[in-house]
Design a protein around this motif. Structure first.
Motif, PDB file in Angstrom:
ATOM      1  N   PRO A   1     -17.566  -1.003 -32.633  1.00 21.25           N
ATOM      2  CA  PRO A   1     -18.862  -0.796 -31.968  1.00 21.25           C
ATOM      3  C   PRO A   1     -18.890   0.350 -30.972  1.00 21.25           C
ATOM      4  N   ALA A   2     -17.709   0.747 -30.430  1.00 23.27           N
ATOM      5  CA  ALA A   2     -17.642   1.747 -29.362  1.00 23.27           C
ATOM      6  C   ALA A   2     -18.532   1.282 -28.195  1.00 23.27           C
ATOM      7  N   SER A   3     -19.268   2.213 -27.572  1.00 29.21           N
ATOM      8  CA  SER A   3     -20.024   1.861 -26.369  1.00 29.21           C
ATOM      9  C   SER A   3     -21.255   1.005 -26.622  1.00 29.21           C
ATOM     10  N   LEU A   4     -21.587   0.724 -27.887  1.00 24.50           N
ATOM     11  CA  LEU A   4     -22.651  -0.232 -28.154  1.00 24.50           C
ATOM     12  C   LEU A   4     -22.273  -1.603 -27.605  1.00 24.50           C
ATOM     13  N   THR A   5     -20.989  -1.796 -27.350  1.00 27.35           N
ATOM     14  CA  THR A   5     -20.482  -3.013 -26.703  1.00 27.35           C
ATOM     15  C   THR A   5     -21.224  -3.287 -25.399  1.00 27.35           C
ATOM     16  N   LYS A   6     -21.619  -2.230 -24.707  1.00 34.81           N
ATOM     17  CA  LYS A   6     -22.239  -2.381 -23.381  1.00 34.81           C
ATOM     18  C   LYS A   6     -23.581  -3.107 -23.446  1.00 34.81           C
ATOM     19  N   ILE A   7     -24.183  -3.200 -24.622  1.00 35.11           N
ATOM     20  CA  ILE A   7     -25.420  -3.971 -24.752  1.00 35.11           C
ATOM     21  C   ILE A   7     -25.138  -5.441 -24.461  1.00 35.11           C
ATOM     22  N   MET A   8     -24.038  -5.963 -25.001  1.00 33.30           N
ATOM     23  CA  MET A   8     -23.695  -7.357 -24.724  1.00 33.30           C
ATOM     24  C   MET A   8     -23.311  -7.546 -23.259  1.00 33.30           C
ATOM     25  N   THR A   9     -22.614  -6.571 -22.677  1.00 32.62           N
ATOM     26  CA  THR A   9     -22.274  -6.648 -21.249  1.00 32.62           C
ATOM     27  C   THR A   9     -23.543  -6.732 -20.418  1.00 32.62           C
ATOM     28  N   THR A  10     -24.554  -5.964 -20.816  1.00 31.48           N
ATOM     29  CA  THR A  10     -25.835  -5.982 -20.106  1.00 31.48           C
ATOM     30  C   THR A  10     -26.544  -7.315 -20.276  1.00 31.48           C
TER      31      THR A  10
ATOM     32  N   LEU B   1     -31.217  -8.637  -9.272  1.00 31.51           N
ATOM     33  CA  LEU B   1     -30.519  -7.415  -9.660  1.00 31.51           C
ATOM     34  C   LEU B   1     -30.505  -6.376  -8.550  1.00 31.51           C
ATOM     35  N   GLU B   2     -31.566  -6.305  -7.779  1.00 30.58           N
ATOM     36  CA  GLU B   2     -31.631  -5.301  -6.714  1.00 30.58           C
ATOM     37  C   GLU B   2     -30.940  -5.768  -5.441  1.00 30.58           C
ATOM     38  N   GLY B   3     -30.931  -7.069  -5.235  1.00 29.21           N
ATOM     39  CA  GLY B   3     -30.326  -7.591  -4.003  1.00 29.21           C
ATOM     40  C   GLY B   3     -28.842  -7.889  -4.111  1.00 29.21           C
ATOM     41  N   THR B   4     -28.296  -7.853  -5.314  1.00 33.65           N
ATOM     42  CA  THR B   4     -26.872  -8.146  -5.510  1.00 33.65           C
ATOM     43  C   THR B   4     -26.079  -6.847  -5.379  1.00 33.65           C
ATOM     44  N   ILE B   5     -25.233  -6.783  -4.355  1.00 36.02           N
ATOM     45  CA  ILE B   5     -24.404  -5.608  -4.096  1.00 36.02           C
ATOM     46  C   ILE B   5     -22.982  -5.907  -4.548  1.00 36.02           C
ATOM     47  N   VAL B   6     -22.429  -5.033  -5.374  1.00 36.63           N
ATOM     48  CA  VAL B   6     -21.091  -5.229  -5.932  1.00 36.63           C
ATOM     49  C   VAL B   6     -20.180  -4.110  -5.434  1.00 36.63           C
ATOM     50  N   THR B   7     -18.990  -4.498  -4.985  1.00 32.31           N
ATOM     51  CA  THR B   7     -17.994  -3.515  -4.555  1.00 32.31           C
ATOM     52  C   THR B   7     -17.049  -3.210  -5.712  1.00 32.31           C
TER      53      THR B   7
ATOM     54  N   GLN C   1     -20.022   0.510  -2.944  1.00 34.11           N
ATOM     55  CA  GLN C   1     -20.913  -0.643  -2.970  1.00 34.11           C
ATOM     56  C   GLN C   1     -22.197  -0.250  -3.713  1.00 34.11           C
ATOM     57  N   VAL C   2     -22.391  -0.893  -4.869  1.00 36.99           N
ATOM     58  CA  VAL C   2     -23.475  -0.506  -5.778  1.00 36.99           C
ATOM     59  C   VAL C   2     -24.322  -1.725  -6.128  1.00 36.99           C
ATOM     60  N   ARG C   3     -25.618  -1.543  -6.190  1.00 45.44           N
ATOM     61  CA  ARG C   3     -26.498  -2.638  -6.614  1.00 45.44           C
ATOM     62  C   ARG C   3     -26.283  -2.931  -8.107  1.00 45.44           C
ATOM     63  N   MET C   4     -26.469  -4.185  -8.483  1.00 44.22           N
ATOM     64  CA  MET C   4     -26.291  -4.565  -9.882  1.00 44.22           C
ATOM     65  C   MET C   4     -27.248  -3.793 -10.785  1.00 44.22           C
ATOM     66  N   ILE C   5     -28.481  -3.584 -10.352  1.00 48.98           N
ATOM     67  CA  ILE C   5     -29.451  -2.865 -11.182  1.00 48.98           C
ATOM     68  C   ILE C   5     -28.981  -1.444 -11.462  1.00 48.98           C
ATOM     69  N   ASP C   6     -28.330  -0.811 -10.472  1.00 46.46           N
ATOM     70  CA  ASP C   6     -27.837   0.556 -10.657  1.00 46.46           C
ATOM     71  C   ASP C   6     -26.651   0.583 -11.615  1.00 46.46           C
ATOM     72  N   LEU C   7     -25.845  -0.457 -11.576  1.00 43.76           N
ATOM     73  CA  LEU C   7     -24.716  -0.555 -12.505  1.00 43.76           C
ATOM     74  C   LEU C   7     -25.218  -0.665 -13.954  1.00 43.76           C
ATOM     75  N   LEU C   8     -26.303  -1.399 -14.146  1.00 47.54           N
ATOM     76  CA  LEU C   8     -26.835  -1.557 -15.501  1.00 47.54           C
ATOM     77  C   LEU C   8     -27.392  -0.240 -16.027  1.00 47.54           C
ATOM     78  N   TYR C   9     -28.117   0.487 -15.191  1.00 50.74           N
ATOM     79  CA  TYR C   9     -28.604   1.799 -15.612  1.00 50.74           C
ATOM     80  C   TYR C   9     -27.428   2.740 -15.905  1.00 50.74           C
ATOM     81  N   ALA C  10     -26.391   2.659 -15.099  1.00 48.58           N
ATOM     82  CA  ALA C  10     -25.214   3.511 -15.308  1.00 48.58           C
ATOM     83  C   ALA C  10     -24.514   3.176 -16.615  1.00 48.58           C
TER      84      ALA C  10
END
Length: 452
Positions: free
Chosen positions: A63-72, A82-88, A112-121
Motif C-alpha cells: 500500500p505504501a503511504s496509502l496506509t496513512k488513510i487507516m491511521t487517519t 482534534l483542535e484541543g488535543t496537543i501531542v508532543t 507540540q502539535v495539535r492532532m488536527i495539524d498532524l492529520l493534515y501533515a
C-alpha cells in the motif's frame, strides 16, 4: 402463543428478505479504449455504486503511504477534540527514519502539535513522522498496539486481504492490501467527519509551535490538484485523496473526481516508475491513468431513469386471503442507473424475483420481491418490489393451514405413527386378554360340570 407465532413468522420473513435482497456495490465493469499503467485498479461511480472499471482488484499489493488513510481513520474515531488535543512528538520515533529520504512535514522532536495539524501533515505531504506521532499517542506509547487497532479496524470494515505492519506505509515485510480493500477503507473514511475536508485540501498552513516560530505551508502530493505543481497532470475535476510511492511497488493513488453531478472514486496501485531494463519512465503512470479514466468515465456514461417509483412491475400470489388471492407489486423507488451514453434504457433486461409462499396478512408497502436490472447479463441495479395494498387473512383458511402444517410436520408424523402403533398393540393385547378370559371362563364351567 399467538404473539409468539407472529414474532417467529416476522423473524423468518425478515431473514428471507435480507438474504434475497441485501444490497451491494453493483458490479458492471466496462472495457477501456486505452491501456493503463497501474497493476490494479478499482473505479466506482459513487452516485449509483456502479463499478465502471476494475483490474486485478483482489491482487495483494504493497500500500505504501496509502496506509496513512487507516491511521487517519483510527485518529478520527479515537480523538474527539482534534483542535484541543496537543501531542508532543517523542524523540524515539525519528530513529526509524534516520538516513532515509522519507516524506516529512518538518515536525521536530519534542514539538507540540495539535492532532488536527498532524492529520493534515499525514495526508497532504504524506509526513511519516506525523503518522508515528499519532500512533505513539493513541497507542499509549506503543506503536505496535496502534497497528493492532489498524488491523482490527480493517477486518471490521471488510478489508479481508489487508495487513498493516506500521502506521506510515514505509516498506515492511507482509504489509499488503488490495485495490478492493482500499476502496472499502476509503469509502469508510469518507463517511467520517473531517476526513473529506482534510484529504481534499490542496494547501494547509501549519501554525507556529514551540519549535516553529512562524506558521508554514504544506501542500498535497496529488499534483493533479494544482495547476502550478501539476503541469500536464493537472485535472480541474480531481479531488484528494492520497498518494503513495515505494520503489518496490511504484506509484499508488486514491483520488476522486466530480463533474456535472457525476462523482467517481478511483483506486490505482502499482504504476511502475521504471521500464523492464530499470530505466526511469519519466512519467507518473498513476496520474496518467487517473486522467484517462476520469475523462473516459465522464464522457462515456450518463444517468438514466429506468424504473419510476410506484410503477407496477409484477404480481405475487397470496395464500390464506379473505378476498383476492394476489397483490400487485410496485417499485419501491426510482431506479437510476449509470449506463453507457449510447445505450437506451429500453435495452435493459428486467428480471423479477418474487418471494415464494406469500401468506396473508400482507401490509401495503411490505417487501415481497426484487427487480434486477441487467445489461449484457450483468446486474447493474436492483429495486425492492412492495405490496400495492393490504390483503387480509381468512381465519378459516388460516386455521385449516395451521392444522395442515401441524400434520405435515415430520416430528408430528413420527409421533402419530408411534401413537397408532401403540393403539394397535393395545387393541391386540386387549383382544388376546379377552380371548384368554373367555377360555378361563369356559374352563371354569367345564370343571364345575365335571365335579357334578
Amino acid at each position: 402463543m399467538e404473539i409468539l407465532k407472529k414474532i417467529i413468522s416476522l423473524s423468518i420473513t425478515m431473514i428471507i428478505v435480507f438474504t434475497l435482497f441485501a444490497s451491494s456495490t453493483v458490479e458492471a465493469a466496462y472495457k477501456l479504449p486505452f491501456e493503463t499503467n497501474s497493476k490494479a485498479i478499482y473505479m466506482v461511480n459513487t452516485d449509483t455504486n456502479t463499478v465502471v472499471y476494475e483490474k486485478n482488484k483482489d491482487e495483494k499489493i504493497i500500500p505504501a503511504s496509502l496506509t496513512k488513510i487507516m491511521t487517519t481513520i483510527i485518529a478520527l474515531e479515537t480523538v474527539k477534540d482534534l483542535e484541543g488535543t496537543i501531542v508532543t512528538a517523542p524523540s524515539y520515533i525519528y530513529d526509524e527514519f534516520f538516513g532515509l529520504n522519507v516524506s516529512t512535514a518538518d515536525i521536530r522532536q519534542k514539538e507540540q502539535v495539535r492532532m488536527i495539524d498532524l492529520l493534515y501533515a499525514m495526508i497532504l505531504p504524506s509526513a511519516n513522522e506525523a503518522a508515528s506521532i499519532v500512533a505513539d499517542y493513541i497507542g499509549d506509547g506503543s506503536i505496535a498496539q496502534f497497528v493492532d487497532m489498524m488491523n482490527k479496524k480493517a477486518k471490521e470494515i471488510g478489508a479481508k486481504n489487508t495487513v498493516f505492519k506500521n502506521p506510515h506505509g514505509l516498506m515492511a515485510q507482509g504489509q499488503v492490501t488490495t485495490a478492493y480493500d482500499l476502496y472499502l477503507i476509503t469509502k469508510y473514511a469518507l463517511s467520517l467527519p473531517m476526513f473529506e475536508k482534510i484529504c481534499t485540501t490542496t494547501s494547509y498552513q501549519m501554525p507556529a509551535t514551540n519549535k516553529h516560530s512562524q506558521p508554514y505551508n504544506i501542500s498535497h502530493t496529488n499534483y493533479m490538484l494544482s495547476k502550478v505543481r501539476g503541469g500536464s497532470y493537472y485535472y480541474p475535476y480531481a479531488k484528494g485523496i492520497k498518494t503513495g510511492t515505494l520503489p518496490e511497488v511504484g506509484k499508488n493513488l486514491i483520488s476522486m473526481a466530480s463533474k456535472d453531478g457525476y462523482n467517481y472514486l478511483l483506486i490505482s496501485l502499482g504504476a511502475p516508475e521504471v521500464d523492464s531494463s530499470g530505466k526511469p519512465l519519466g512519467k507518473n503512470g498513476a496520474f496518467e491513468d487517473a486522467q484517462n479514466l476520469y475523462k473516459w468515465a465522464l464522457t462515456s456514461f450518463k444517468h438514466q431513469t429506468i424504473i419510476k417509483e410506484g410503477e407496477v412491475i409484477e404480481e405475487a400470489k397470496v395464500r390464506l386471503s379473505s378476498g383476492q388471492d394476489y397483490v400487485s407489486l410496485l417499485a419501491k423507488n426510482d431506479v437510476t442507473a449509470l449506463l453507457p451514453s449510447d445505450v437506451d434504457a429500453t435495452a435493459i433486461q428486467k428480471i423479477p424475483t418474487i418471494l415464494k409462499d406469500v401468506r396473508a396478512p400482507v401490509k401495503k408497502g411490505d417487501v415481497l420481491g426484487r427487480l434486477d436490472l441487467k445489461l449484457n447479463d450483468e446486474i447493474i441495479q436492483s429495486v425492492d418490489l412492495v405490496a400495492y395494498q393490504d390483503i387480509h387473512r381468512s381465519l378459516w383458511k388460516y386455521s385449516f393451514d395451521l392444522v395442515k402444517r401441524f400434520l405435515n410436520n415430520t416430528i408430528v408424523r413420527v409421533l402419530l405413527i408411534i401413537l397408532l402403533l401403540l393403539v394397535l398393540i393395545f387393541l391386540v393385547l386387549k383382544a388376546r386378554y379377552r380371548k384368554l378370559q373367555r377360555l378361563r371362563a369356559a374352563r371354569s364351567r367345564y370343571i364345575r360340570k365335571m365335579q357334578k
